[in-house]
Design a protein around this motif. Sequence first.
Motif, PDB file in Angstrom:
ATOM      1  N   CYS A 151      -6.863  -1.613  11.946  1.00 32.12           N
ATOM      2  CA  CYS A 151      -6.584  -2.951  11.420  1.00 32.12           C
ATOM      3  C   CYS A 151      -5.077  -3.210  11.484  1.00 32.12           C
ATOM      4  CB  CYS A 151      -7.076  -3.017   9.981  1.00 32.12           C
ATOM      5  SG  CYS A 151      -6.485  -4.430   9.055  1.00 32.12           S
TER       6      CYS A 151
ATOM      7  N   CYS B 170      -3.360  -3.421   7.612  1.00 35.47           N
ATOM      8  CA  CYS B 170      -3.175  -2.241   6.765  1.00 35.47           C
ATOM      9  C   CYS B 170      -2.984  -0.958   7.580  1.00 35.47           C
ATOM     10  CB  CYS B 170      -4.352  -2.072   5.808  1.00 35.47           C
ATOM     11  SG  CYS B 170      -5.911  -1.663   6.616  1.00 35.47           S
TER      12      CYS B 170
ATOM     13  N   CYS C   9     -11.976  -5.996   7.548  1.00 36.57           N
ATOM     14  CA  CYS C   9     -11.471  -4.632   7.437  1.00 36.57           C
ATOM     15  C   CYS C   9     -12.063  -3.978   6.189  1.00 36.57           C
ATOM     16  CB  CYS C   9      -9.946  -4.658   7.343  1.00 36.57           C
ATOM     17  SG  CYS C   9      -9.237  -3.052   6.998  1.00 36.57           S
TER      18      CYS C   9
ATOM     19  N   CYS D 220      -8.663  -3.351   3.687  1.00 37.07           N
ATOM     20  CA  CYS D 220      -7.866  -4.445   3.103  1.00 37.07           C
ATOM     21  C   CYS D 220      -8.590  -5.792   3.114  1.00 37.07           C
ATOM     22  CB  CYS D 220      -6.537  -4.573   3.838  1.00 37.07           C
ATOM     23  SG  CYS D 220      -6.696  -5.250   5.503  1.00 37.07           S
TER      24      CYS D 220
HETATM   25 ZN   LIG Z   1      -7.072  -3.566   6.976  1.00 34.44          ZN
END
Ligand SMILES: [Zn+2]
Length: 131
Positions: free
Chosen positions: A15, A18, A42, A45
């Motif tokens: 991702c 994050c 995700c 996050c």
């Molecule tokens: Zn993430």
Amino acid sequence: MKKYHRYYSILKLKCPRCGQGDLFERKGLIVYRNKLGMPECCPVCNQKYEIEPGFWIGALWTSYPIVVLIEVPFLMMALFSETLGPWIPLSLMFVAFYFAYPIMLRLGRSIWIHNWIRYDEELVAKIRGKS
Ligand SMILES: [Zn+2]
């Protein structure tokens, strides 16, 4: 504390926000089954991956150059080799494409989303604080 590296995150298909959650349901660059299966958000996050409808169509801009990079040497070989003839390099081109196809799709999407979403250091600090 692990430091975030953008290129590492792109290559590991993580991702972009994050750097921890996986972009795809199945890990690895060369995956043939469910190669474009992605969670909606995700898992770490909660960043939505398909930011807007048709977002992934834009990934053509990043996946096309990957294929060109992989295929051009074979094309040059087919055009300019005097000993090999055209069929061996063209056959190698198909073999290379078979292996490059999932890389092109997955890496292309990873580069594309990393281009639009930036790493959020504060958010990652919050997530780390919770656990
Ligand atoms: Zn993430």
